[in-house]
Design an enzyme around this catalytic site. Structure first.
Site, PDB file in Angstrom:
ATOM      1  N   ASP A  47       9.651  19.923  -3.701  1.00  0.00           N
ATOM      2  CA  ASP A  47       9.113  20.961  -2.817  1.00  0.00           C
ATOM      3  C   ASP A  47       8.915  22.272  -3.567  1.00  0.00           C
ATOM      4  O   ASP A  47       8.027  23.062  -3.243  1.00  0.00           O
ATOM      5  CB  ASP A  47      10.059  21.161  -1.631  1.00  0.00           C
ATOM      6  N   GLY A  51       4.447  24.206  -4.669  1.00  0.00           N
ATOM      7  CA  GLY A  51       4.029  25.595  -4.507  1.00  0.00           C
ATOM      8  C   GLY A  51       3.614  26.226  -5.822  1.00  0.00           C
ATOM      9  O   GLY A  51       2.601  26.944  -5.895  1.00  0.00           O
ATOM     10  N   ARG A  55      -0.224  27.589  -6.841  1.00  0.00           N
ATOM     11  CA  ARG A  55      -0.539  28.933  -7.346  1.00  0.00           C
ATOM     12  C   ARG A  55      -1.142  28.877  -8.747  1.00  0.00           C
ATOM     13  O   ARG A  55      -2.111  29.590  -9.049  1.00  0.00           O
ATOM     14  CB  ARG A  55       0.721  29.794  -7.336  1.00  0.00           C
ATOM     15  N   THR A  61      -4.017  25.162  -0.104  1.00  0.00           N
ATOM     16  CA  THR A  61      -4.879  24.771   1.021  1.00  0.00           C
ATOM     17  C   THR A  61      -4.076  24.767   2.319  1.00  0.00           C
ATOM     18  O   THR A  61      -2.850  24.663   2.306  1.00  0.00           O
ATOM     19  CB  THR A  61      -5.463  23.357   0.811  1.00  0.00           C
ATOM     20  N   ASP A  72       8.986  18.540   5.176  1.00  0.00           N
ATOM     21  CA  ASP A  72      10.313  19.164   5.285  1.00  0.00           C
ATOM     22  C   ASP A  72      10.960  18.848   6.622  1.00  0.00           C
ATOM     23  O   ASP A  72      12.127  18.440   6.693  1.00  0.00           O
ATOM     24  CB  ASP A  72      10.201  20.686   5.123  1.00  0.00           C
TER      25      ASP A  72
END
Length: 213
Positions: A47, A51, A55, A61, A72
């Site tokens: 997780d 991210g 970036r 999106t 999650d």
């Protein structure tokens, strides 16, 4: 230019891998606690990478954000179902935790979308100060989310073993002492999520009704 395939963006591929690892974890939960917890934590660890990939590659999106949040929520919910089976006397607490987690995140996400935010993690300066810190401070977000997941994972493992001894105390028991306050704080933030989102929705309803008069 050829149309981009959003489903094959790197962060989303990582998201699919998280789902696969989570399902493997659920399969082993009734019989193989260490295998199950390893795959569960691996799914959670990824997780942090989706991210960063989003970036770094400019591949953030709406689908990816939704996939991330749903993974999650579903993973935590499935673990809590197993905990309810292992600790039947605490079933109500696990049910309340599941309900609060799902309801608070769903209503917060929905209110963010209605207000025009691209993600539930985009908090404007007029928002709740606690949520602003929660979503704008990556160390705070990581600590609370990781600590919360680790607490439930340790609670699952604790049913089978105390873990290796650290002095006279089992490692899993010690980990529960450390992560329990974090999990409690995460629940408090979920309540704030729910209240803030409900107020936002009520304010939007009031504004819409005022326009119609």
């Amino acid at each position: 230019m050829p149309e981009e395939n959003i489903f094959l963006f790197v962060p989303n591929l990582i998201g699919y891998a998280r789902i696969v690892f989570a399902i493997i974890s659920f399969y082993f939960m009734p019989c193989c606690p260490f295998t199950a917890s390893s795959f569960y934590l691996l799914s959670g660890l990824l997780d942090a990478f989706d991210g960063h990939a989003a970036r770094a590659l400019n591949q953030g999106t709406r689908f990816g954000a939704m996939l991330d949040m749903l993974t999650d929520r579903c993973a935590t919910m499935c673990l809590l179902v197993n905990l309810a089976l292992l600790y039947p006397r605490a079933t109500l607490l696990f049910q309340l935790s599941m309900s609060l987690d799902v309801a608070s995140h769903w209503l917060h996400l929905h209110s963010s979308v209605v207000r025009g935010s691209e993600s539930h993690k985009m908090i404007d300066l007029s928002g709740n100060p606690v949520l602003r810190i929660y979503y704008t401070s990556r160390p705070a977000l990581f600590t609370l989310c990781a600590g919360n997941e680790l607490f439930y994972c340790l609670l699952y493992l604790f049913n089978f073993s105390e873990g290796p001894l650290v002095g006279s105390v089992g490692l899993f028991r010690m980990g529960l002492w450390v992560t329990a306050p974090i999990a409690l704080l995460k629940s408090v933030i979920s309540v704030i999520h729910l209240i803030t989102a409900a107020r936002n929705m009520a304010a939007l309803d009031a504004a819409d009704r005022a326009k119609k008069k």
